[in-house]
Each structure stands twice: as structure tokens, then as C-alpha cells.
Design an enzyme around this catalytic site. Sequence first.
Site, mmCIF file in Angstrom:
data_model
loop_
_atom_site.group_PDB
_atom_site.id
_atom_site.type_symbol
_atom_site.label_atom_id
_atom_site.label_comp_id
_atom_site.label_asym_id
_atom_site.label_seq_id
_atom_site.Cartn_x
_atom_site.Cartn_y
_atom_site.Cartn_z
ATOM 1 N N SER A 100 0.838 13.371 -26.579
ATOM 2 C CA SER A 100 0.669 13.266 -25.129
ATOM 3 C C SER A 100 2.010 13.445 -24.435
ATOM 4 O O SER A 100 2.932 12.652 -24.640
ATOM 5 C CB SER A 100 0.095 11.893 -24.780
ATOM 6 O OG SER A 100 0.292 11.655 -23.400
ATOM 7 N N HIS B 84 -1.903 16.943 -25.496
ATOM 8 C CA HIS B 84 -2.693 16.122 -24.576
ATOM 9 C C HIS B 84 -1.945 16.019 -23.242
ATOM 10 O O HIS B 84 -0.769 15.663 -23.206
ATOM 11 C CB HIS B 84 -2.884 14.749 -25.214
ATOM 12 C CG HIS B 84 -3.818 13.843 -24.501
ATOM 13 N ND1 HIS B 84 -5.188 13.979 -24.547
ATOM 14 C CD2 HIS B 84 -3.587 12.756 -23.715
ATOM 15 C CE1 HIS B 84 -5.762 13.014 -23.844
ATOM 16 N NE2 HIS B 84 -4.802 12.257 -23.317
ATOM 17 N N ASP C 265 -1.986 14.273 -19.615
ATOM 18 C CA ASP C 265 -2.560 13.137 -18.878
ATOM 19 C C ASP C 265 -2.334 13.286 -17.386
ATOM 20 O O ASP C 265 -1.216 13.109 -16.902
ATOM 21 C CB ASP C 265 -1.873 11.840 -19.332
ATOM 22 C CG ASP C 265 -2.393 11.355 -20.670
ATOM 23 O OD1 ASP C 265 -3.628 11.252 -20.825
ATOM 24 O OD2 ASP C 265 -1.560 11.083 -21.559
ATOM 25 N N MET D 297 -2.969 11.778 -13.741
ATOM 26 C CA MET D 297 -3.331 10.497 -13.096
ATOM 27 C C MET D 297 -3.172 10.626 -11.598
ATOM 28 O O MET D 297 -2.185 11.199 -11.116
ATOM 29 C CB MET D 297 -2.393 9.393 -13.578
ATOM 30 C CG MET D 297 -2.409 9.180 -15.065
ATOM 31 S SD MET D 297 -1.264 7.852 -15.483
ATOM 32 C CE MET D 297 -1.336 7.935 -17.265
ATOM 33 N N HIS E 148 -6.665 15.487 -19.828
ATOM 34 C CA HIS E 148 -7.358 14.207 -19.637
ATOM 35 C C HIS E 148 -7.219 13.822 -18.171
ATOM 36 O O HIS E 148 -6.141 13.451 -17.722
ATOM 37 C CB HIS E 148 -6.707 13.167 -20.566
ATOM 38 C CG HIS E 148 -7.260 11.791 -20.425
ATOM 39 N ND1 HIS E 148 -6.615 10.682 -20.961
ATOM 40 C CD2 HIS E 148 -8.391 11.322 -19.830
ATOM 41 C CE1 HIS E 148 -7.334 9.612 -20.703
ATOM 42 N NE2 HIS E 148 -8.396 9.957 -20.005
ATOM 43 N N MET F 29 -7.535 11.438 -15.474
ATOM 44 C CA MET F 29 -7.712 10.056 -15.008
ATOM 45 C C MET F 29 -7.683 10.105 -13.489
ATOM 46 O O MET F 29 -6.736 9.682 -12.819
ATOM 47 C CB MET F 29 -6.606 9.169 -15.586
ATOM 48 C CG MET F 29 -6.851 8.846 -17.057
ATOM 49 S SD MET F 29 -5.390 8.217 -17.882
ATOM 50 C CE MET F 29 -4.590 9.743 -18.308
ATOM 51 N N MET G 131 -11.048 5.515 -24.901
ATOM 52 C CA MET G 131 -9.755 4.914 -24.530
ATOM 53 C C MET G 131 -9.560 3.644 -25.356
ATOM 54 O O MET G 131 -10.421 2.765 -25.373
ATOM 55 C CB MET G 131 -9.727 4.542 -23.044
ATOM 56 C CG MET G 131 -9.538 5.685 -22.075
ATOM 57 S SD MET G 131 -8.108 6.748 -22.348
ATOM 58 C CE MET G 131 -6.735 5.604 -22.360
ATOM 59 N N GLY H 151 1.550 4.692 -20.801
ATOM 60 C CA GLY H 151 1.824 4.839 -22.225
ATOM 61 C C GLY H 151 2.447 3.566 -22.773
ATOM 62 O O GLY H 151 2.802 2.650 -22.015
ATOM 63 N N GLY H 152 2.546 3.502 -24.076
ATOM 64 C CA GLY H 152 3.284 2.424 -24.723
ATOM 65 C C GLY H 152 2.582 1.072 -24.777
ATOM 66 O O GLY H 152 3.217 0.062 -25.058
ATOM 67 N N ASP I 195 -7.278 7.414 -27.751
ATOM 68 C CA ASP I 195 -6.121 7.577 -26.872
ATOM 69 C C ASP I 195 -5.583 6.222 -26.454
ATOM 70 O O ASP I 195 -6.250 5.475 -25.740
ATOM 71 C CB ASP I 195 -6.573 8.380 -25.639
ATOM 72 C CG ASP I 195 -5.433 8.720 -24.697
ATOM 73 O OD1 ASP I 195 -4.269 8.417 -25.031
ATOM 74 O OD2 ASP I 195 -5.714 9.284 -23.632
ATOM 75 N N GLY I 196 -4.380 5.913 -26.925
ATOM 76 C CA GLY I 196 -3.694 4.706 -26.491
ATOM 77 C C GLY I 196 -3.373 3.762 -27.628
ATOM 78 O O GLY I 196 -4.258 3.317 -28.356
ATOM 79 N N GLY I 197 -2.085 3.500 -27.799
ATOM 80 C CA GLY I 197 -1.662 2.508 -28.789
ATOM 81 C C GLY I 197 -1.833 2.930 -30.231
ATOM 82 O O GLY I 197 -1.797 2.083 -31.132
ATOM 83 N N GLY J 126 1.364 9.138 -27.824
ATOM 84 C CA GLY J 126 2.489 9.379 -26.930
ATOM 85 C C GLY J 126 3.759 8.823 -27.506
ATOM 86 O O GLY J 126 4.519 9.514 -28.198
ATOM 87 N N SER J 127 3.976 7.521 -27.278
ATOM 88 C CA SER J 127 5.252 6.924 -27.673
ATOM 89 C C SER J 127 5.531 7.026 -29.167
ATOM 90 O O SER J 127 6.682 7.232 -29.570
ATOM 91 C CB SER J 127 5.307 5.466 -27.213
ATOM 92 O OG SER J 127 4.072 4.845 -27.371
HETATM 93 C C1 DX5 Z 1 -2.823 6.390 -21.182
HETATM 94 C C2 DX5 Z 1 -2.846 7.853 -21.555
HETATM 95 C C3 DX5 Z 1 -2.405 8.113 -22.942
HETATM 96 C C4 DX5 Z 1 -0.988 7.721 -23.261
HETATM 97 C C5 DX5 Z 1 -0.908 7.281 -24.696
HETATM 98 O O1 DX5 Z 1 -3.481 6.209 -19.982
HETATM 99 O O2 DX5 Z 1 -4.163 8.375 -21.421
HETATM 100 O O3 DX5 Z 1 -2.636 9.453 -23.318
HETATM 101 O O4 DX5 Z 1 -0.078 8.762 -23.031
HETATM 102 O O5 DX5 Z 1 0.353 6.776 -24.936
HETATM 103 P P1 DX5 Z 1 0.684 5.825 -26.179
HETATM 104 O O6 DX5 Z 1 0.366 6.588 -27.420
HETATM 105 O O7 DX5 Z 1 2.135 5.554 -25.996
HETATM 106 O O8 DX5 Z 1 -0.176 4.600 -26.043
HETATM 107 ZN ZN ZN Z 2 -4.770 10.429 -22.269
#
Ligand code: DX5
Ligand code: ZN
Length: 219
Positions: A7, A32, A34, A36, A65, A67, A136, A143-144, A174-176, A196-197
Site C-alpha cells: 500500500s 494497493h 488508498d 480517502m 481502495h 474509502m 478490513m 496505516g500502522g 487490509d490493515g495490520g 503498508g508499514s
Molecule cells: C487503512 C488502509 C490500508 C493501510 C494498511 O485504512 O486501507 O491499506 O495502508 O497499512 P498497514 O499495513 O500499515 O496497516
Molecule cells: Zn486499503
Amino acid sequence: MNYLAPSILAADFCELGAQLDLIEQSGVQCLHVDVMDGMFVPSISFGMPVLACVRKRTKLFLDVHMMVERPERYVDEFMRLGADSITIHVEACDCIYKTLERIRSLGGKRGIAINPETPIEHVFPYLENVDMVLVMTVHPGFGGQSYIPECLDKIRSLRSEIHKKGLSVDVEIDGGVRLENLKENLDAGANVIVTGSAVFQGDMAHNIKEFQKIMNAGQ
Ligand code: DX5
Ligand code: ZN
């Protein structure tokens, strides 16, 4: 087939081009993106100009994605700018079937995303109309964050419903997601892994290799 989807929310935007090159050279196929809007989620990330630049720079499959409230307003423009797939949230759109069909008619892959607090059954009516469901595994917007462990059961129920209906639908998470919890998510039925992170922090090439080792084992 398993896919890793880094991401770019976690990218260093001053180094984005070089980071995209590195991702592509590492054998990753999917990126990916994102988007927002500050309404559906509290934060604002990036939109059209960034997507256009990314499209020019890379051949990676661009998994957008959204959001975003009422994502149907942006489907045509995002497809025109080079998105390969567009994922809309089940919570954010009043005309889901129509929007998914619009994405398909413009040549895109269709995704539907679901927040952690929304019961997984809410996406079941759309399974015949999508290429992918995005579960999700954190609250969307940043992120993170830490993975929400209750999501594992949602992934299992979703995979079993897809199987029961005899469909071929990708399950994206997606996420964590980190190396430590990757295997249990794959075992639960996820096959498109957003991160992401865990990829962008530190040595990216090394991080990607470590993810790929686990994802390619047994394939
Ligand atoms: C959160 C995003 C994710 C995010 C994931 O709203 O949709 O795609 O970048 O980041 P990590 O992997 O750091 O949780
Ligand atoms: Zn995402």
C-alpha cells in the site's frame, strides 16, 4: 493464487518513483492505492493526480481502495486515469450493483470492501457480482494500526460462502498484516495481502522477500 499488494499509503512520497521501481523489480504484481475523502474516514490521503503519476511510472496492477462516500461519483475518472480494479465500501454506497456493473463495463475488476464492525453477511448478496472482497482488518483511515483478531473468523466465513457458491472470488485483507500473522490469514482463506508499514519501513526489498517466502510456500 496469492498476491502481495503493498500500500503506497506508507510510501515516502518524495521517493515514490524509486519505491515503485523497487516493488516492480521484486516480482510484486499488484499495488494497493488508498484513496480517502475525509468523510467516510477521518483522514484525507491522495487522489487523481497521484494515481495518474503512478500509472505513468509503473505497469503494476493498480488496486484502488476507495474509502470514499458515494464512490460512484469517481468510478469513470479513476478508470480513465488507469485503475485496474476499484473497490467500493458496502457501507458507503447506495447503488452497489449499478456501481459494480459500471466498473466492469469500463474494463475494471470489481471489489467490495467491508469494515471490521460490519457483519460479513452484508457482502454475501454481491458475491456473484465481484472479483474480490476486501476484509478490513483494522478500522480504515490510517496505516500502522494493530490487526483486529476477530477478523479471522470473518475471513473464514467469507471463504466458505464463496466455496459453497462455487465462485472464484479473491479475498483481500487490509490493515495490520505483518510477517507474524500472515500465515494464519492465508490459512483462513485470504489470498490478496495488503501491507503498508510492514513493507515500507526498513529494508523494502528484504521485507518483500520475507512476505513472498511465506506466501509462495505450498503454492
Ligand atoms: C487503512 C488502509 C490500508 C493501510 C494498511 O485504512 O486501507 O491499506 O495502508 O497499512 P498497514 O499495513 O500499515 O496497516
Ligand atoms: Zn486499503
